[in-house]
Design a protein around this motif. Structure first.
Motif, PDB file in Angstrom:
ATOM      1  N   THR A  55       0.810  -1.228   0.000  1.00 19.77           N
ATOM      2  CA  THR A  55       0.000   0.000   0.000  1.00 19.77           C
ATOM      3  C   THR A  55       0.838   1.271   0.000  1.00 19.77           C
ATOM      4  O   THR A  55       0.291   2.368  -0.128  1.00 19.77           O
TER       5      THR A  55
ATOM      6  N   LYS B  96      -9.723  -6.003  -8.941  1.00 13.94           N
ATOM      7  CA  LYS B  96      -8.946  -6.027 -10.188  1.00 13.94           C
ATOM      8  C   LYS B  96      -8.186  -7.362 -10.305  1.00 13.94           C
ATOM      9  O   LYS B  96      -8.193  -8.013 -11.341  1.00 13.94           O
TER      10      LYS B  96
ATOM     11  N   SER C  83       0.517   3.944  -5.363  1.00 10.67           N
ATOM     12  CA  SER C  83      -0.027   5.158  -5.993  1.00 10.67           C
ATOM     13  C   SER C  83      -1.552   5.187  -5.869  1.00 10.67           C
ATOM     14  O   SER C  83      -2.138   6.262  -5.703  1.00 10.67           O
ATOM     15  N   ASP C  84      -2.213   4.024  -5.913  1.00  5.49           N
ATOM     16  CA  ASP C  84      -3.678   3.977  -5.734  1.00  5.49           C
ATOM     17  C   ASP C  84      -4.060   4.524  -4.355  1.00  5.49           C
ATOM     18  O   ASP C  84      -5.030   5.270  -4.204  1.00  5.49           O
TER      19      ASP C  84
ATOM     20  N   THR D 203     -10.148   1.111  -1.228  1.00  2.00           N
ATOM     21  CA  THR D 203      -9.049   0.930  -2.187  1.00  2.00           C
ATOM     22  C   THR D 203      -8.527  -0.505  -2.150  1.00  2.00           C
ATOM     23  O   THR D 203      -8.240  -1.104  -3.195  1.00  2.00           O
TER      24      THR D 203
ATOM     25  N   ARG E 228     -10.951  -2.433  -4.207  1.00  3.42           N
ATOM     26  CA  ARG E 228     -10.812  -2.181  -5.654  1.00  3.42           C
ATOM     27  C   ARG E 228      -9.592  -2.908  -6.205  1.00  3.42           C
ATOM     28  O   ARG E 228      -9.635  -3.467  -7.293  1.00  3.42           O
ATOM     29  N   VAL E 229      -8.500  -2.907  -5.449  1.00  7.20           N
ATOM     30  CA  VAL E 229      -7.283  -3.607  -5.909  1.00  7.20           C
ATOM     31  C   VAL E 229      -7.573  -5.119  -5.946  1.00  7.20           C
ATOM     32  O   VAL E 229      -7.241  -5.797  -6.924  1.00  7.20           O
TER      33      VAL E 229
ATOM     34  N   ALA F 287       0.747  -1.253  -5.076  1.00 11.27           N
ATOM     35  CA  ALA F 287      -0.433  -0.388  -5.270  1.00 11.27           C
ATOM     36  C   ALA F 287      -0.323   0.948  -4.534  1.00 11.27           C
ATOM     37  O   ALA F 287      -1.333   1.604  -4.290  1.00 11.27           O
TER      38      ALA F 287
ATOM     39  N   ARG G 135      -3.371   8.348  -3.847  1.00 10.56           N
ATOM     40  CA  ARG G 135      -4.331   9.147  -4.623  1.00 10.56           C
ATOM     41  C   ARG G 135      -5.627   9.348  -3.826  1.00 10.56           C
ATOM     42  O   ARG G 135      -6.130  10.451  -3.700  1.00 10.56           O
ATOM     43  N   VAL G 136      -6.172   8.263  -3.227  1.00 12.91           N
ATOM     44  CA  VAL G 136      -7.453   8.431  -2.512  1.00 12.91           C
ATOM     45  C   VAL G 136      -7.282   9.138  -1.171  1.00 12.91           C
ATOM     46  O   VAL G 136      -8.242   9.684  -0.630  1.00 12.91           O
TER      47      VAL G 136
END
Ligand code: XMP
Length: 324
Positions: free
Chosen positions: A56, A114, A85-86, A107, A110-111, A83, A89-90
């Motif tokens: 993370t 995916k 950058s994910d 997040t 979401r990861v 992940a 960003r949030v």
């Protein structure tokens, strides 16, 4: 808790919850709860289960290598998913602790979603244990029933789940407390993670205020210093090794001085607590010479960034273990 009896019940339950040929991904953090959950699910589902460790960007120093060591030692096949950058960003601009946890929880999902598409998995296994959902309040119990408890904190792996989540959640350790998970870990010969418990949202709850890569790095360095110095003191017989010991970056800038130059830099708090199950905790005494060395190292290794080190001596209750 009798580990044999627990496994006799838990393994068929997981097999019923994830019927063949469905596949599951396992959210592995390297902590004891998710590692034990991963072992139980690997026993139940074999190759239909895949453990994923999400990097993370909110992890402690050396965490990826340590986690891989624990999962390898427990015989859990796994993959590391980068992940950072994910997550940053949030977290941009978020200061409310509950919003932080929910953003991080979402997040993670979401990861995982995916990754699940790529692996054709419909199920997500989490190492949720009883205090996680008890402290997350009635909304997190998922049964819609009334609860006598208010939300204390939404632990990211419970209350942070987005309502439109596609993966079905399986929680084989849901009714266990920490000491029971430890008994089970010993029975399963899961290598005791050498490290103290670490919250799922990671260093984000140890950066009070906005979480940026730069502020996270300050918390990471400060936490590493506290870990090293407390572990050294315990090794030298100066104090027992506490349940948890860490630093928290505060949203307070204070005046300091380096040479004859005035600075205006951050403040860091140091905390060590003893606990049985994390539901209550007692602040433990760190010897003064150890505290002095922690303060001296943090202000040197973060020179110009941290100018003040504070010592938190509050029990839970009234405080919680983490600052957020
Ligand atoms: P608190 O701060 O609520 O923490 O007294 C109790 C224990 O839980 C850890 N913690 C978390 N663990 N998700 C987790 O998986 C979270 O959101 C979370 N918040 C706190 C904390 O480090 C302590 O061990």
């Amino acid at each position: 808790m009798d580990p044999e009896r627990f496994l006799d019940e838990a393994i068929p339950k997981v097999q019923a919850a994830v019927p063949a040929p469905s596949k599951a991904i396992v959210a592995a953090s390297g902590g004891i709860d998710s590692t034990v959950a991963a072992v139980v699910v690997t026993k139940a589902l074999g190759e239909r289960a895949t453990a994923l460790f999400i990097d993370t960007g909110l992890l402690r120093r050396g965490e990826v290598a340590k986690t891989e060591e624990v999962l390898n030692g427990a015989g859990v096949p796994h993959r590391v998913v980068p992940a950072a950058s994910d997550f940053f960003r949030v977290l941009k601009g978020v200061t409310d602790p509950e919003k932080k946890r929910k953003s991080i929880g979402e997040t993670f999902i979401r990861v995982f979603e995916k990754e699940a598409v790529a692996l054709h998995a419909d199920y997500l296994v989490q190492g949720t244990i009883a205090p996680d959902w008890i402290e997350s309040g009635s909304a997190a119990e998922g049964k819609g029933g009334p609860s006598a408890r208010d939300t204390i904190k939404t632990h990211h792996n419970v209350g942070g789940l987005p309502p439109d989540m596609k993966l079905k959640v399986v929680e084989p350790l849901r009714d266990l407390y920490k000491d029971e998970v430890r008994t089970l870990a010993r029975h399963l010969k899961v290598p005791a993670p050498e490290r103290q418990p670490f919250p799922g949202p990671g260093l984000a709850v140890r950066v009070v205020g906005e979480v940026t890569p730069e502020r996270t790095e300050i918390a990471r360095v400060a936490c590493a210093v506290v870990e090293e110095e407390v572990e050294r003191a315990a090794h030298d017989g100066k104090m027992p090794l506490p349940w948890q010991y860490f630093a928290t970056l505060l949203p307070v800038r204070t005046v300091g001085v380096i040479g004859d130059v005035r600075t205006h830099a951050d403040a860091v708090s140091v905390r060590a607590v003893e606990s049985i199950d994390a539901m209550t905790a007692t602040a433990v005494a760190i010897p003064h010479d150890v505290l002095r060395r922690i303060s001296e190292r943090i202000t040197r290794e973060l020179s110009g960034k941290v100018s003040r080190v504070l010592y938190d001596i509050t029990d839970k209750p009234p405080a919680t273990i983490e600052w957020e």
